[in-house]
Design a protein around this motif. Structure first.
Motif, PDB file in Angstrom:
ATOM      1  N   PRO A  66       0.811  -1.201   0.000  1.00 16.11           N
ATOM      2  CA  PRO A  66       0.000   0.000   0.000  1.00 16.11           C
ATOM      3  C   PRO A  66       0.850   1.257   0.000  1.00 16.11           C
ATOM      4  O   PRO A  66       2.071   1.214   0.140  1.00 16.11           O
ATOM      5  N   SER A  67       0.180   2.389  -0.087  1.00 15.43           N
ATOM      6  CA  SER A  67       0.877   3.673  -0.040  1.00 15.43           C
ATOM      7  C   SER A  67       1.200   4.078   1.384  1.00 15.43           C
ATOM      8  O   SER A  67       1.748   5.144   1.622  1.00 15.43           O
ATOM      9  N   SER A  68       0.848   3.229   2.352  1.00 12.00           N
ATOM     10  CA  SER A  68       1.054   3.574   3.766  1.00 12.00           C
ATOM     11  C   SER A  68       2.463   3.255   4.251  1.00 12.00           C
ATOM     12  O   SER A  68       2.744   3.398   5.428  1.00 12.00           O
ATOM     13  N   LEU A  69       3.366   2.802   3.364  1.00  7.79           N
ATOM     14  CA  LEU A  69       4.715   2.449   3.799  1.00  7.79           C
ATOM     15  C   LEU A  69       5.400   3.602   4.501  1.00  7.79           C
ATOM     16  O   LEU A  69       5.931   3.465   5.595  1.00  7.79           O
ATOM     17  N   SER A  70       5.376   4.789   3.878  1.00 12.12           N
ATOM     18  CA  SER A  70       6.056   5.921   4.491  1.00 12.12           C
ATOM     19  C   SER A  70       5.410   6.309   5.804  1.00 12.12           C
ATOM     20  O   SER A  70       6.088   6.708   6.750  1.00 12.12           O
ATOM     21  N   ALA A  71       4.089   6.168   5.890  1.00 11.63           N
ATOM     22  CA  ALA A  71       3.393   6.491   7.138  1.00 11.63           C
ATOM     23  C   ALA A  71       3.803   5.534   8.243  1.00 11.63           C
ATOM     24  O   ALA A  71       4.015   5.930   9.388  1.00 11.63           O
ATOM     25  N   GLN A  72       3.921   4.245   7.910  1.00 13.33           N
ATOM     26  CA  GLN A  72       4.336   3.272   8.909  1.00 13.33           C
ATOM     27  C   GLN A  72       5.769   3.543   9.358  1.00 13.33           C
ATOM     28  O   GLN A  72       6.082   3.465  10.546  1.00 13.33           O
ATOM     29  N   THR A  83       4.302  -4.502   3.403  1.00  5.86           N
ATOM     30  CA  THR A  83       5.434  -3.566   3.383  1.00  5.86           C
ATOM     31  C   THR A  83       6.672  -4.103   4.098  1.00  5.86           C
ATOM     32  O   THR A  83       7.704  -3.448   4.141  1.00  5.86           O
ATOM     33  N   ALA A  84       6.572  -5.310   4.647  1.00 10.20           N
ATOM     34  CA  ALA A  84       7.667  -5.842   5.464  1.00 10.20           C
ATOM     35  C   ALA A  84       8.957  -6.024   4.676  1.00 10.20           C
ATOM     36  O   ALA A  84      10.046  -5.678   5.158  1.00 10.20           O
ATOM     37  N   ALA A  85       8.859  -6.568   3.473  1.00 10.02           N
ATOM     38  CA  ALA A  85      10.076  -6.813   2.692  1.00 10.02           C
ATOM     39  C   ALA A  85      10.791  -5.506   2.368  1.00 10.02           C
ATOM     40  O   ALA A  85      12.028  -5.420   2.457  1.00 10.02           O
ATOM     41  N   ALA A  90      15.303  -1.689   3.393  1.00  9.74           N
ATOM     42  CA  ALA A  90      15.733  -0.313   3.632  1.00  9.74           C
ATOM     43  C   ALA A  90      16.338  -0.105   5.018  1.00  9.74           C
ATOM     44  O   ALA A  90      16.820   0.978   5.332  1.00  9.74           O
ATOM     45  N   SER A  91      16.331  -1.135   5.856  1.00  9.36           N
ATOM     46  CA  SER A  91      16.793  -0.971   7.236  1.00  9.36           C
ATOM     47  C   SER A  91      18.290  -0.687   7.293  1.00  9.36           C
ATOM     48  O   SER A  91      19.088  -1.377   6.646  1.00  9.36           O
ATOM     49  N   PRO A  92      18.692   0.286   8.100  1.00  5.22           N
ATOM     50  CA  PRO A  92      20.126   0.573   8.262  1.00  5.22           C
ATOM     51  C   PRO A  92      20.783  -0.289   9.335  1.00  5.22           C
ATOM     52  O   PRO A  92      21.992  -0.210   9.540  1.00  5.22           O
ATOM     53  N   ARG A  93      20.004  -1.129  10.005  1.00  8.37           N
ATOM     54  CA  ARG A  93      20.534  -1.882  11.146  1.00  8.37           C
ATOM     55  C   ARG A  93      21.180  -3.199  10.708  1.00  8.37           C
ATOM     56  O   ARG A  93      20.787  -3.802   9.711  1.00  8.37           O
ATOM     57  N   THR A 135       8.995 -13.174   6.578  1.00  4.81           N
ATOM     58  CA  THR A 135       9.552 -11.825   6.412  1.00  4.81           C
ATOM     59  C   THR A 135       8.912 -10.845   7.371  1.00  4.81           C
ATOM     60  O   THR A 135       9.587  -9.965   7.934  1.00  4.81           O
ATOM     61  N   TRP A 136       7.612 -10.979   7.595  1.00  4.54           N
ATOM     62  CA  TRP A 136       6.933 -10.043   8.499  1.00  4.54           C
ATOM     63  C   TRP A 136       7.472 -10.182   9.931  1.00  4.54           C
ATOM     64  O   TRP A 136       7.748  -9.175  10.592  1.00  4.54           O
ATOM     65  N   THR A 137       7.648 -11.401  10.411  1.00  6.94           N
ATOM     66  CA  THR A 137       8.175 -11.587  11.768  1.00  6.94           C
ATOM     67  C   THR A 137       9.562 -10.973  11.896  1.00  6.94           C
ATOM     68  O   THR A 137       9.898 -10.349  12.908  1.00  6.94           O
ATOM     69  N   ARG A 138      10.369 -11.147  10.868  1.00  2.00           N
ATOM     70  CA  ARG A 138      11.720 -10.579  10.899  1.00  2.00           C
ATOM     71  C   ARG A 138      11.669  -9.047  10.903  1.00  2.00           C
ATOM     72  O   ARG A 138      12.504  -8.386  11.524  1.00  2.00           O
ATOM     73  N   SER A 139      10.648  -8.487  10.231  1.00  2.00           N
ATOM     74  CA  SER A 139      10.522  -7.028  10.235  1.00  2.00           C
ATOM     75  C   SER A 139      10.113  -6.507  11.614  1.00  2.00           C
ATOM     76  O   SER A 139      10.437  -5.379  11.981  1.00  2.00           O
ATOM     77  N   VAL A 140       9.392  -7.326  12.372  1.00  2.00           N
ATOM     78  CA  VAL A 140       9.064  -6.941  13.756  1.00  2.00           C
ATOM     79  C   VAL A 140      10.338  -6.880  14.591  1.00  2.00           C
ATOM     80  O   VAL A 140      10.529  -5.955  15.387  1.00  2.00           O
ATOM     81  N   ALA A 141      11.229  -7.860  14.404  1.00  2.00           N
ATOM     82  CA  ALA A 141      12.512  -7.825  15.118  1.00  2.00           C
ATOM     83  C   ALA A 141      13.300  -6.578  14.738  1.00  2.00           C
ATOM     84  O   ALA A 141      13.957  -5.955  15.590  1.00  2.00           O
ATOM     85  N   ASP A 142      13.213  -6.180  13.464  1.00  2.00           N
ATOM     86  CA  ASP A 142      13.899  -4.963  13.025  1.00  2.00           C
ATOM     87  C   ASP A 142      13.316  -3.733  13.716  1.00  2.00           C
ATOM     88  O   ASP A 142      14.048  -2.824  14.124  1.00  2.00           O
ATOM     89  N   GLN A 143      11.993  -3.691  13.854  1.00  2.00           N
ATOM     90  CA  GLN A 143      11.370  -2.555  14.530  1.00  2.00           C
ATOM     91  C   GLN A 143      11.751  -2.521  16.003  1.00  2.00           C
ATOM     92  O   GLN A 143      11.961  -1.446  16.583  1.00  2.00           O
ATOM     93  N   LEU A 144      11.844  -3.681  16.622  1.00  2.00           N
ATOM     94  CA  LEU A 144      12.297  -3.726  18.018  1.00  2.00           C
ATOM     95  C   LEU A 144      13.698  -3.131  18.145  1.00  2.00           C
ATOM     96  O   LEU A 144      13.987  -2.394  19.093  1.00  2.00           O
ATOM     97  N   ALA A 145      14.573  -3.441  17.171  1.00  2.00           N
ATOM     98  CA  ALA A 145      15.914  -2.861  17.181  1.00  2.00           C
ATOM     99  C   ALA A 145      15.859  -1.362  16.946  1.00  2.00           C
ATOM    100  O   ALA A 145      16.633  -0.598  17.537  1.00  2.00           O
TER     101      ALA A 145
END
Length: 324
Positions: A66-72, A83-85, A90-93, A135-145
């Motif tokens: 969706p277009s909500s990627l930037s909002a998230q 949007t998880a992938a 794009a993650s810098p971590r 991929t979504w679960t891994r993106s949650v770990a990225d957000q935690l970081a």
């Protein structure tokens, strides 16, 4: 504590435990005596939910980008399924797959993401839904970081999968593997993951756990067997039995969608049992949101609103219990 949050009027729910707008303190020291929920009531409700979780699969409508990627991204909440992938790419971590030993012969795969900070960080384990790590679960770990924690997303089904263990399993494969992860196996895996995480040079000896759907139930169950656990967050997961709750040491935060009657039917008895046992159980209900709302934000305004409200509560809870 219990609280109902909504986009519209509060939902009327069955059971004396549900009264719109009311709240109770989470601290056992300030809780008046409550009637004890029987183990049979909790067990029966949990069994119904567990059976439903065994067949649960998010709608395929969740996968469009969706277009909500930037909002998230701007909002500092986990990505949606669609949007998880992109978020991971794009993650810098720094992130990496690791194999964590469970015993002399078995290991589990886990996705570890490190926060960008100069001091040591608490660890938070993120548990996948009933189709296995993805991929979504891994993106949650990225957000935690991103929020300052060492995020670890283990694949509890590793020992029951074949092929590329770093690839998202097909839903049917994931569900088949999940069925083999007994509570005893899950306990051994999570104990090993927690030990590994806290042994990292950049980690503090403190950890919490957050889970979703099937993983939400496991994050609640883990609190019954892990006296060293600092905090447990349950996203729309089923509870342990009242007898099991007696062993809980860590505070528990429950986050539920208002349009999720299967799971929500367990909340009144859980609330009564936890309070009567002197345990800390705070919960929030988000009106209009469905089961799996954190992952199912795409094209769903109530789910997106629930995610935007629930994640800050998650991070505030972990920071309060584990440190910043």
């Amino acid at each position: 504590m219990r609280m109902i949050l909504g986009l519209t009027a509060a939902v009327a729910l069955a059971g004396s435990g549900f009264v719109a707008g009311r709240s109770r303190p989470a601290s056992a020291a300030t809780v008046a005596a409550q009637p004890t929920a029987t183990s049979a009531a909790i067990t029966a409700a949990s069994a119904v939910v567990a059976d439903a979780h065994a067949n649960h699969e998010m709608s395929s409508t969740d996968v469009g980008v969706p277009s909500s990627l930037s909002a998230q991204q701007a909002g500092g909440i986990p990505a949606s399924a669609g949007t998880a992938a992109a978020r991971l790419a794009a993650s810098p971590r720094h992130a990496e797959w690791v194999a964590i030993k469970v015993n002399a012969t078995d290991s589990v795969m886990a996705w570890v993401v490190y926060p960008e900070r100069k001091d040591k960080a608490p660890v938070v384990i993120a548990l996948h839904e009933n189709t296995g790590i993805n991929t979504w679960t891994r993106s949650v770990a990225d957000q935690l970081a991103a929020d300052g924690f060492i995020g670890i997303a283990p694949d509890l089904t590793t020992m029951f999968r074949t092929g590329d263990l770093k690839a998202d399993p097909a839903p049917d494969q994931g569900r088949a593997a999940i069925g083999q992860v007994t509570p005893e196996i899950g306990t051994r895996i999570l104990d090993a993951v927690a030990k590994y995480g806290m042994s990292l040079p950049s980690a503090l000896p403190k950890y919490g756990i957050v889970g979703f759907c099937w993983g939400g139930g496991r994050s609640f169950l883990h609190a019954t067997t892990a006296p060293g656990l600092g905090a447990s967050v349950v996203y729309y997961g089923s509870p342990p039995t009242a007898d099991q709750m007696g062993a809980i040491k860590a505070p528990v935060l429950g986050l539920y969608g208002g349009n999720d009657a299967r799971i929500n039917a367990t909340i009144p008895a859980t609330d009564s049992a936890m309070k009567s046992l002197g345990k800390s159980y705070e919960w929030h209900l988000f009106d209009g949101a469905g089961h799996g709302f954190l992952r199912g934000q795409d094209g769903n305004a109530p789910n997106s609103a629930a995610a935007a409200a629930a994640w800050p509560k998650t991070i505030a809870f972990f920071r309060a219990k584990l440190g910043k």
